[in-house]
Design a protein around this motif. Structure first.
Motif: not given
Length: 483
Positions: A241, A271, A412
């Motif tokens: 992550a 990410v 996102s």
């Protein structure tokens, strides 16, 4: 008009002569007429072909000049002795060329390129990496091009600085300070023909044959293909992550000389690299005297209130080379990108650029410089950020509804695509094939993995209008609802 008719007749005659010549030459090369064999008399040959004798005589004369035919006074024309090596020669060359004509390195590059196969088909949702070219201000761009003064146009038509037009390099340096927080001089900027050439130059100048390079896993296959083509050894490093697991990579690959990363919006997982991980990566490069290549392929598209600066903007980033491209911010057809590098490397990179393709197109560089300095790039990106954010929201909502809740993508704050990982790890290719049959391009996560067993799909939304996105989402949604 008589002059035009004569010209057409002359052209026809020339074409006939060429055809007869090629026919005879092909027959000799393929062994229809063996070395030393007598050729048909020119009159008979002309009658058989339905052409004038002069046409056949012209073809024979050319073949004699090239050494294929010899003339014997009073006895006609013969195939020259010693041409046995030509028999079937073209067929043999065609058969051995793929396996034997290339060097070992050349064959490796060809094999890698075939496996990479960047998509070139017409845009089909949800293809990734496609910007909204329909929204690009082409009329404005054309006006800027027309406004270029004649002396400037003449200057740009000559060979120019391989490092790039000074005005564009200065404009890029100023833009990067405002947009990405990077402090650099124009002399540190090298203009390239897209980011792929930037990676190519970096590999050729900073790596030796057999050097190890850490790459993200999963990651962009175009980078791996380029590095492998340079003779580097690609070493995969997993993600979590927080981005690239640099501690794990450093322990596993202690000889690595370079790391290539996409820290702002990791491709393909999406990410962003945490500050702690960024600092650890910079420390690794400084301690090992290694290089970091920051590929900021879509870093301009961040939708939140606070924008993440580039890795290259942090202190102690002197071993970072920043690679940028206008293929996403403007359009791929422009074929312009850039590298920001330590000043000491700039002369060598400019020299390597010169022997690669001399320089990028001067006229396009000139227009782009004004496009940036006059504020058009800023306005264009503001519009695109708003548009892409709306398109992302549309895709998420439509897919959830069409799949009956089976497919719920997470929003996102950056980028031009969304990734959905199948937690069960089921094969992702079958569903992608079904989507393709329904007219939707759906890239799989497994295509980008090296060692990591990632399965899932990527949804590119930036380059497609509302109707195309809704139609594609309904098609894919039905596939997920039926799983």
């Amino acid at each position: 008009m008589p002059g035009g008719t004569n010209s057409a007749l002359a052209s026809t005659a020339a074409t006939l002569r060429q055809q007869v010549y090629l026919q005879l030459r092909g027959a000799i090369e393929q062994g229809t007429f063996a070395p030393g064999a007598r050729l048909p008399p020119s009159r008979d040959h002309a009658l058989a072909l339905g052409v004038g004798r002069n046409t056949v005589l012209w073809a024979l004369e050319r073949l004699r000049a090239e050494g294929y035919v010899v003339a014997r006074v009073g006895d006609g024309s013969y195939v020259a002795p010693g041409l046995a090596a030509l028999r079937g020669g073209r067929r043999r060359v065609a058969a051995i060329a793929p396996a034997g004509a290339l060097s070992k390195r050349g064959q490796a590059i060809a094999d890698i390129a075939l496996r990479w196969r960047p998509p070139t088909q017409l845009p089909v949702a949800f293809r990734i990496g496609a910007p909204a070219t329909a929204e690009f201000p082409f009329a404005l761009w054309d006006r800027l091009a027309r406004d270029t003064a004649a002396p400037r146009r003449r200057a740009l038509s000559q060979y120019t600085d391989p490092a790039g037009e000074p005005a564009l390099r200065e404009a890029i340096a100023q833009w990067l300070l405002v947009s990405r927080g990077i402090r650099c001089e124009a002399s540190q900027v090298l203009v390239t023909s897209g980011s792929q050439q930037g990676i190519d130059l970096i590999g050729r100048l900073l790596l030796d044959l057999g050097d190890e390079v850490m790459v993200e896993d999963p990651g962009y296959p175009g980078i791996r293909a380029n590095l492998l083509g340079q003779g580097a050894v690609v070493r995969p490093v997993p993600l979590d992550a927080d981005g690239l697991c640099i501690a794990q990579g450093a322990a596993r690959w202690p000889q690595a000389r370079m790391a290539v990363v996409t820290p702002t919006h990791q491709f393909p997982m999406g990410v962003h690299m945490s500050l702690a991980r960024r600092l650890a990566l910079l420390d690794w490069a400084r301690t090992r005297r290694a290089w970091i290549v920051e590929d900021d392929y879509d870093g301009e598209f961040q939708y939140g209130a606070h924008r993440m600066p580039a890795l290259c903007s942090l202190p102690q980033s002197e071993r970072v080379l920043y690679v940028g491209t206008f293929s996403k911010t403007l359009h791929p057809g422009l074929r312009l990108g850039f590298i920001v590098m330590p000043l000491a490397l700039a002369p060598a990179f400019a020299g390597a650029k010169a022997v690669t393709d001399r320089h990028s197109p001067g006229a396009a560089q000139d227009v782009l410089a004004r496009f940036i300095t006059e504020g058009h790039l800023l306005r264009h990106l503001r519009r695109m950020r708003e548009l892409y954010a709306l398109r992302q929201e549309l895709v998420i909502e439509t897919l959830a509804k069409a799949s009956g809740g089976a497919l719920r993508l997470l929003p996102s704050a950056q980028g031009m695509h969304l990734a959905h990982e199948d937690e069960a790890g089921r094969p992702d290719e079958p569903l992608s094939v079904c989507a393709q049959e329904g007219g939707v391009y759906l890239a799989t996560l497994s295509r980008y993995a090296i060692e990591a067993p990632r399965r899932g799909w990527l949804f590119g939304y930036a380059g497609y209008d509302e109707a195309a996105l809704r139609a594609a989402a309904r098609t894919v949604g039905r596939l997920f609802s039926a799983r």
